[in-house]
Scaffold this active site. Structure first.
Site, PDB file in Angstrom:
ATOM      1  N   ASP A 121      35.127  48.827  45.753  1.00  0.00           N
ATOM      2  CA  ASP A 121      35.006  47.405  45.460  1.00  0.00           C
ATOM      3  C   ASP A 121      34.908  47.182  43.951  1.00  0.00           C
ATOM      4  O   ASP A 121      34.152  47.867  43.257  1.00  0.00           O
ATOM      5  CB  ASP A 121      33.750  46.845  46.144  1.00  0.00           C
ATOM      6  CG  ASP A 121      33.708  45.331  46.104  1.00  0.00           C
ATOM      7  OD1 ASP A 121      34.280  44.708  47.015  1.00  0.00           O
ATOM      8  OD2 ASP A 121      33.108  44.778  45.166  1.00  0.00           O
ATOM      9  N   ASN A 129      37.026  36.330  37.762  1.00  0.00           N
ATOM     10  CA  ASN A 129      37.807  35.167  38.198  1.00  0.00           C
ATOM     11  C   ASN A 129      37.304  33.882  37.551  1.00  0.00           C
ATOM     12  O   ASN A 129      38.091  33.051  37.080  1.00  0.00           O
ATOM     13  CB  ASN A 129      37.742  35.032  39.719  1.00  0.00           C
ATOM     14  CG  ASN A 129      38.843  35.804  40.429  1.00  0.00           C
ATOM     15  OD1 ASN A 129      39.873  36.118  39.839  1.00  0.00           O
ATOM     16  ND2 ASN A 129      38.622  36.118  41.689  1.00  0.00           N
ATOM     17  N   HIS A 134      41.896  33.231  37.660  1.00  0.00           N
ATOM     18  CA  HIS A 134      42.363  33.972  38.834  1.00  0.00           C
ATOM     19  C   HIS A 134      43.609  34.790  38.538  1.00  0.00           C
ATOM     20  O   HIS A 134      43.840  35.823  39.185  1.00  0.00           O
ATOM     21  CB  HIS A 134      42.631  33.004  39.994  1.00  0.00           C
ATOM     22  CG  HIS A 134      41.386  32.447  40.595  1.00  0.00           C
ATOM     23  ND1 HIS A 134      40.699  33.084  41.612  1.00  0.00           N
ATOM     24  CD2 HIS A 134      40.670  31.321  40.322  1.00  0.00           C
ATOM     25  CE1 HIS A 134      39.627  32.383  41.938  1.00  0.00           C
ATOM     26  NE2 HIS A 134      39.587  31.299  41.179  1.00  0.00           N
ATOM     27  N   ASP A 138      43.911  38.631  39.433  1.00  0.00           N
ATOM     28  CA  ASP A 138      45.026  39.256  40.157  1.00  0.00           C
ATOM     29  C   ASP A 138      45.549  40.465  39.391  1.00  0.00           C
ATOM     30  O   ASP A 138      45.883  41.502  39.988  1.00  0.00           O
ATOM     31  CB  ASP A 138      46.160  38.251  40.354  1.00  0.00           C
ATOM     32  CG  ASP A 138      45.814  37.178  41.385  1.00  0.00           C
ATOM     33  OD1 ASP A 138      44.810  37.356  42.109  1.00  0.00           O
ATOM     34  OD2 ASP A 138      46.548  36.175  41.457  1.00  0.00           O
ATOM     35  N   GLU A 167      38.605  41.819  46.796  1.00  0.00           N
ATOM     36  CA  GLU A 167      38.623  42.875  45.774  1.00  0.00           C
ATOM     37  C   GLU A 167      38.228  44.227  46.344  1.00  0.00           C
ATOM     38  O   GLU A 167      37.878  45.145  45.610  1.00  0.00           O
ATOM     39  CB  GLU A 167      37.672  42.502  44.618  1.00  0.00           C
ATOM     40  CG  GLU A 167      36.201  42.490  44.983  1.00  0.00           C
ATOM     41  CD  GLU A 167      35.718  41.158  45.519  1.00  0.00           C
ATOM     42  OE1 GLU A 167      34.511  40.892  45.405  1.00  0.00           O
ATOM     43  OE2 GLU A 167      36.545  40.388  46.061  1.00  0.00           O
TER      44      GLU A 167
END
Length: 262
Positions: A121, A129, A134, A138, A167
């Protein structure tokens, strides 16, 4: 069934045209051959003989090509559609690794051989983010997936990787024992820490927390994943940027040993 579908798969116009030609030749040759054999038993004039043979060839020659062309063109469209759907089902569009469903399906196929399940994770991903956007988030996920995929080459055996959601990623190391899984987790953690820091727009350090669980014979996959998930949250609570072995009394830092000066 899968073998048959692969053999029937059409991916180019050339295959369609070749198939149409073959179907046409078979469609014409079959009735012509039958009539030639049957007519050989009759004492017919040459003109009548060849008229019948010509008709037996002309009818399928007029009918077969358009029908075969339409049918094979439709089969090609179906093949292309299946490939596109298959790609969506099997590959996560953002990271390129396996989707959750396909990854877990693969893991179940190899679970009987034993191995280790890793829950991986990204640390502080919500902050990335919220702070950097975002699009940057990504990019971080793509970079993590890329590094992890490259790490598969150094796995102790067969290694499967997939995106479990958000994630979070999963890795299954077939036949790996606890020591092998720990070494792999340490290597992945270090690789991400070292190679995921120059992402445009990302102001935060990119690290991961990892939970590791060795699959026990007789357990279901869900049980092994649950133990890996618990170990992951232990790694998060212990300060992140580390891995923890399920059932271990102490946490193990994800960093590889640093050489001391002197």
């Amino acid at each position: 069934m899968d073998f048959l579908m692969k053999r029937m798969k059409l991916t180019s116009q050339r295959q369609v045209l070749t198939g149409t030609l073959l179907i046409t030749l078979i469609s014409v040759a079959s009735p012509v051959s039958v009539f030639m054999v049957v007519l050989s038993f009759f004492n017919m004039e040459s003109a009548a003989y060849w008229l019948i043979i010509g008709i037996s060839a002309a009818i399928p020659l007029l009918i077969a090509p358009p029908i075969a062309l339409i049918a094979l063109s439709l089969l090609r469209m179906i093949s292309e559609t299946i490939e596109k759907v298959d790609a969506v089902v099997r590959r996560d569009p953002l990271t390129g690794v396996s989707t959750r469903a396909f990854f877990l399906e693969q893991v179940r196929e190899h679970l009987a051989n034993g191995g280790a399940f890793l829950m991986i994770d990204a640390d502080h991903f919500k902050s990335i983010n919220d702070t950097d956007g975002h699009d940057v988030g990504d990019a971080v996920l793509r970079r993590i997936a890329e590094i992890m995929s490259l790490s598969m080459d150094h796995a102790p055996g067969r290694a499967l990787i997939g995106r479990l959601g958000g994630e979070e990623f999963g890795v299954f190391l077939e036949k790996a024992n606890e020591e092998q899984a720990a070494l792999f987790a340490a290597a992945v953690g270090s690789a991400i820490r070292l190679k995921a820091q120059k992402i445009p727009g990302c102001e935060s350090a990119v690290t991961v927390s990892i939970g590791v669980a060795v699959h026990a014979a007789g357990d279901r996959l869900e049980q092994t994943m649950k133990r890996a998930d618990v170990a992951l949250y232990q790694a998060k609570n212990a300060g992140r940027d580390r891995f923890i072995l399920s059932g271990s009394a102490q946490d193990v830092p994800a960093r590889l040993p640093q050489s001391k000066a002197g």
